[in-house]
Write a protein that holds these residues in place. Structure first.
Motif, PDB file in Angstrom:
ATOM      1  N   GLY A  96      32.128  -3.336   2.370  1.00 41.26           N
ATOM      2  CA  GLY A  96      33.257  -3.088   3.041  1.00 41.26           C
ATOM      3  C   GLY A  96      32.910  -2.253   4.478  1.00 41.26           C
ATOM      4  O   GLY A  96      31.658  -1.737   4.519  1.00 41.26           O
ATOM      5  N   THR A  97      33.692  -2.579   5.183  1.00 41.29           N
ATOM      6  CA  THR A  97      33.428  -1.875   6.486  1.00 41.29           C
ATOM      7  C   THR A  97      34.790  -1.009   6.858  1.00 41.29           C
ATOM      8  O   THR A  97      34.484  -0.197   7.803  1.00 41.29           O
ATOM      9  CB  THR A  97      33.861  -2.991   7.733  1.00 41.29           C
ATOM     10  OG1 THR A  97      34.899  -3.677   7.507  1.00 41.29           O
ATOM     11  CG2 THR A  97      32.642  -4.153   7.428  1.00 41.29           C
ATOM     12  N   VAL A  98      35.664  -1.088   6.096  1.00 48.02           N
ATOM     13  CA  VAL A  98      36.805   0.224   6.140  1.00 48.02           C
ATOM     14  C   VAL A  98      37.183   0.585   4.738  1.00 48.02           C
ATOM     15  O   VAL A  98      36.621  -0.023   3.897  1.00 48.02           O
ATOM     16  CB  VAL A  98      38.015  -0.567   6.718  1.00 48.02           C
ATOM     17  CG1 VAL A  98      37.940  -0.911   8.369  1.00 48.02           C
ATOM     18  CG2 VAL A  98      38.752  -1.425   6.010  1.00 48.02           C
ATOM     19  N   LYS A  99      37.510   1.775   4.697  1.00 47.11           N
ATOM     20  CA  LYS A  99      37.449   2.413   3.274  1.00 47.11           C
ATOM     21  C   LYS A  99      38.561   1.574   2.467  1.00 47.11           C
ATOM     22  O   LYS A  99      38.402   1.794   1.035  1.00 47.11           O
ATOM     23  CB  LYS A  99      37.845   3.910   3.286  1.00 47.11           C
ATOM     24  CG  LYS A  99      37.001   4.729   3.938  1.00 47.11           C
ATOM     25  CD  LYS A  99      37.427   6.319   4.040  1.00 47.11           C
ATOM     26  CE  LYS A  99      36.364   7.022   4.613  1.00 47.11           C
ATOM     27  NZ  LYS A  99      36.539   8.561   4.599  1.00 47.11           N
ATOM     28  N   ALA A 153      28.291  -1.626  -0.924  1.00 45.27           N
ATOM     29  CA  ALA A 153      27.346  -1.605   0.384  1.00 45.27           C
ATOM     30  C   ALA A 153      28.497  -1.110   1.659  1.00 45.27           C
ATOM     31  O   ALA A 153      29.219  -2.003   2.103  1.00 45.27           O
ATOM     32  CB  ALA A 153      26.769  -2.812   0.912  1.00 45.27           C
ATOM     33  N   TRP A 154      28.426   0.048   1.874  1.00 50.71           N
ATOM     34  CA  TRP A 154      29.146   0.608   3.092  1.00 50.71           C
ATOM     35  C   TRP A 154      28.648   0.395   4.581  1.00 50.71           C
ATOM     36  O   TRP A 154      27.566   0.828   4.726  1.00 50.71           O
ATOM     37  CB  TRP A 154      29.542   2.014   2.727  1.00 50.71           C
ATOM     38  CG  TRP A 154      30.134   2.616   3.732  1.00 50.71           C
ATOM     39  CD1 TRP A 154      29.930   3.602   4.775  1.00 50.71           C
ATOM     40  CD2 TRP A 154      31.537   2.363   4.200  1.00 50.71           C
ATOM     41  NE1 TRP A 154      30.842   4.259   5.519  1.00 50.71           N
ATOM     42  CE2 TRP A 154      31.922   3.399   5.266  1.00 50.71           C
ATOM     43  CE3 TRP A 154      32.735   1.773   3.827  1.00 50.71           C
ATOM     44  CZ2 TRP A 154      33.339   3.426   5.772  1.00 50.71           C
ATOM     45  CZ3 TRP A 154      33.929   1.559   4.566  1.00 50.71           C
ATOM     46  CH2 TRP A 154      34.050   2.475   5.633  1.00 50.71           C
ATOM     47  N   SER A 155      29.167  -0.459   5.271  1.00 54.61           N
ATOM     48  CA  SER A 155      28.664  -0.729   6.598  1.00 54.61           C
ATOM     49  C   SER A 155      30.066  -0.683   7.674  1.00 54.61           C
ATOM     50  O   SER A 155      30.373  -1.783   8.059  1.00 54.61           O
ATOM     51  CB  SER A 155      28.191  -1.936   6.925  1.00 54.61           C
ATOM     52  OG  SER A 155      27.330  -2.058   8.088  1.00 54.61           O
ATOM     53  N   PRO A 156      30.245   0.542   8.084  1.00 57.99           N
ATOM     54  CA  PRO A 156      31.482   0.605   9.029  1.00 57.99           C
ATOM     55  C   PRO A 156      31.459  -0.044  10.598  1.00 57.99           C
ATOM     56  O   PRO A 156      30.055  -0.205  10.909  1.00 57.99           O
ATOM     57  CB  PRO A 156      31.775   1.988   9.381  1.00 57.99           C
ATOM     58  CG  PRO A 156      30.232   2.943   8.879  1.00 57.99           C
ATOM     59  CD  PRO A 156      29.759   1.717   8.061  1.00 57.99           C
ATOM     60  N   ASP A 157      32.300  -0.639  10.676  1.00 53.97           N
ATOM     61  CA  ASP A 157      32.315  -1.449  12.183  1.00 53.97           C
ATOM     62  C   ASP A 157      31.468  -0.737  12.981  1.00 53.97           C
ATOM     63  O   ASP A 157      30.894  -1.478  14.152  1.00 53.97           O
ATOM     64  CB  ASP A 157      33.532  -1.991  12.442  1.00 53.97           C
ATOM     65  CG  ASP A 157      34.123  -2.894  11.551  1.00 53.97           C
ATOM     66  OD1 ASP A 157      33.288  -3.697  11.104  1.00 53.97           O
ATOM     67  OD2 ASP A 157      35.406  -3.320  11.184  1.00 53.97           O
ATOM     68  N   ASN A 158      31.918   0.683  13.444  1.00 50.98           N
ATOM     69  CA  ASN A 158      31.532   1.051  14.745  1.00 50.98           C
ATOM     70  C   ASN A 158      30.166   2.072  14.390  1.00 50.98           C
ATOM     71  O   ASN A 158      29.630   2.835  15.261  1.00 50.98           O
ATOM     72  CB  ASN A 158      32.460   2.305  15.100  1.00 50.98           C
ATOM     73  CG  ASN A 158      32.917   3.089  13.947  1.00 50.98           C
ATOM     74  OD1 ASN A 158      32.500   3.186  12.923  1.00 50.98           O
ATOM     75  ND2 ASN A 158      33.775   4.197  14.343  1.00 50.98           N
TER      76      ASN A 158
END
Length: 341
Positions: A114-117, A78-83
């Motif tokens: 993850g929020t960063v790679k 589940a990819w959810s970047p902070d910005n």
């Protein structure tokens, strides 16, 4: 979408190494696929990391080379970047359980958030596996995943809010809505209808019309979701009762996926607030898709379910009457046959 289900079926058979699932126009759609060329470890970074956008969430399903009783084992990312926009985060988190269910939970060996790679790189994945198998301190991303899993036990939907409170989307109540609920608690009102304002991210007051039981079906919109609080006045075993009934109405797929998910996610925090802060005891919580369901008999049986209905149903075959009973007696040969002669 049908395309996604077809791809899932092919992927489970080992045709693909990587699937990227995204939400477009409020529908789950296929974002990309990649086939295996080397071992899963050698493929991992070169196939997964280029699929991740810096400002948009997505789901990644990555096939390992190992198998279980279902087939190939997979990693669910589940990819959810902070910005990324908060609305996108909420929408993806709300559909998370749906994606896993559609793909098949038995195929998923590990889940990584993850929020960063670095969180979802091969090295990050291996750190995640190590943390899961040993009592080591969790990273921030792993702790967030743990909270998501806990929330799914209760609601089957987990939502990433601005405050990272993952038990649901706790949109605040507008002042008019709170005042109406207080009057409902004090029995000044016998009916309160609430709606969500998606732009303002508020739960707003929609209706407080005096409502009798016969009027209740007409209060249920056919094209939009709503929350309803109804003071159900009735008699039961000689006593006059006034029971608070909470109704969550959702007219099926005529509503957008965002509306369905946000109403589902806001429901539990709303009920919890009403019961804890306003000290209202909700006798029955109902979910309906059509106001026609709200008949007098239906509401009565929901609030006072019959305790012995199943016992009576099973008791019927014990004593069949009439001709069938007489025939069973004739199974005793001898006197019975003489009597028939």
């Amino acid at each position: 979408a049908g395309e996604v289900k077809d791809i899932f079926a092919s992927a489970r058979n080992g045709e693909y190494r990587v699937l990227k699932i995204v939400i477009k126009d409020e529908q789950l759609v296929l974002g990309d696929t990649k086939r295996a060329s080397r071992s899963w470890e050698e493929d991992y970074n070169s196939l997964v990391l280029p699929l991740l956008e810096n400002d948009l969430p997505c789901y990644i399903l990555y096939r390992l080379d190992s198998t279980n009783s279902f087939g190939y084992e997979w990693v669910f990312i589940a990819w959810s970047p902070d910005n990324s926009p908060v609305r996108h985060k909420m929408l993806y988190a709300a559909t998370r359980a749906t994606v896993k269910k559609e793909f098949g939970g038995g195929y998923i060996k590990e889940e990584v958030f993850g929020t960063v790679k670095d969180d979802v790189s091969l090295n990050g994945y291996k750190k995640h596996v190590t943390a899961q198998s040993a009592p080591l301190p969790l990273t921030a991303a792993e702790e967030e995943l743990r909270q998501i899993k806990l929330s799914e036990v209760q609601t089957d939907i987990s939502v990433d809010t601005k405050q990272q409170t993952l038990q649901g989307v706790a949109f605040p109540l507008h002042g008019d809505a709170m005042e109406a609920l207080q009057k409902f608690r004090d029995k000044t009102f016998n009916y309160v209808q609430l709606k969500i304002d998606f732009d303002k991210e508020l739960i707003m007051l929609s209706n407080t019309d005096q409502t009798e039981l016969r009027d209740l079906p007409k209060r249920i919109p056919k094209d939009a979701a709503r929350y309803h609080f109804f003071l159900y006045k009735h008699s039961h075993e000689g006593d006059h009762l006034e029971s608070i009934v909470f109704i969550y109405s959702m007219p099926g797929y005529s509503c957008s996926i965002k509306e369905r998910m946000l109403y589902s996610s806001c429901k539990s925090p709303l009920i919890e607030m009403v019961e804890s802060k306003l000290k209202m005891e909700i006798e029955k919580k109902l979910e309906i898709d059509n106001g026609d369901e709200l008949t007098a008999d239906f509401l009565y049986e929901e609030v006072h379910p019959k305790q012995h209905a199943h016992k009576q149903a099973f008791a019927k075959p014990k004593g069949p009457a009439g001709r069938r009973g007489d025939r069973r007696i004739t199974r005793q040969r001898g006197d019975g046959e003489d009597a028939d002669d």
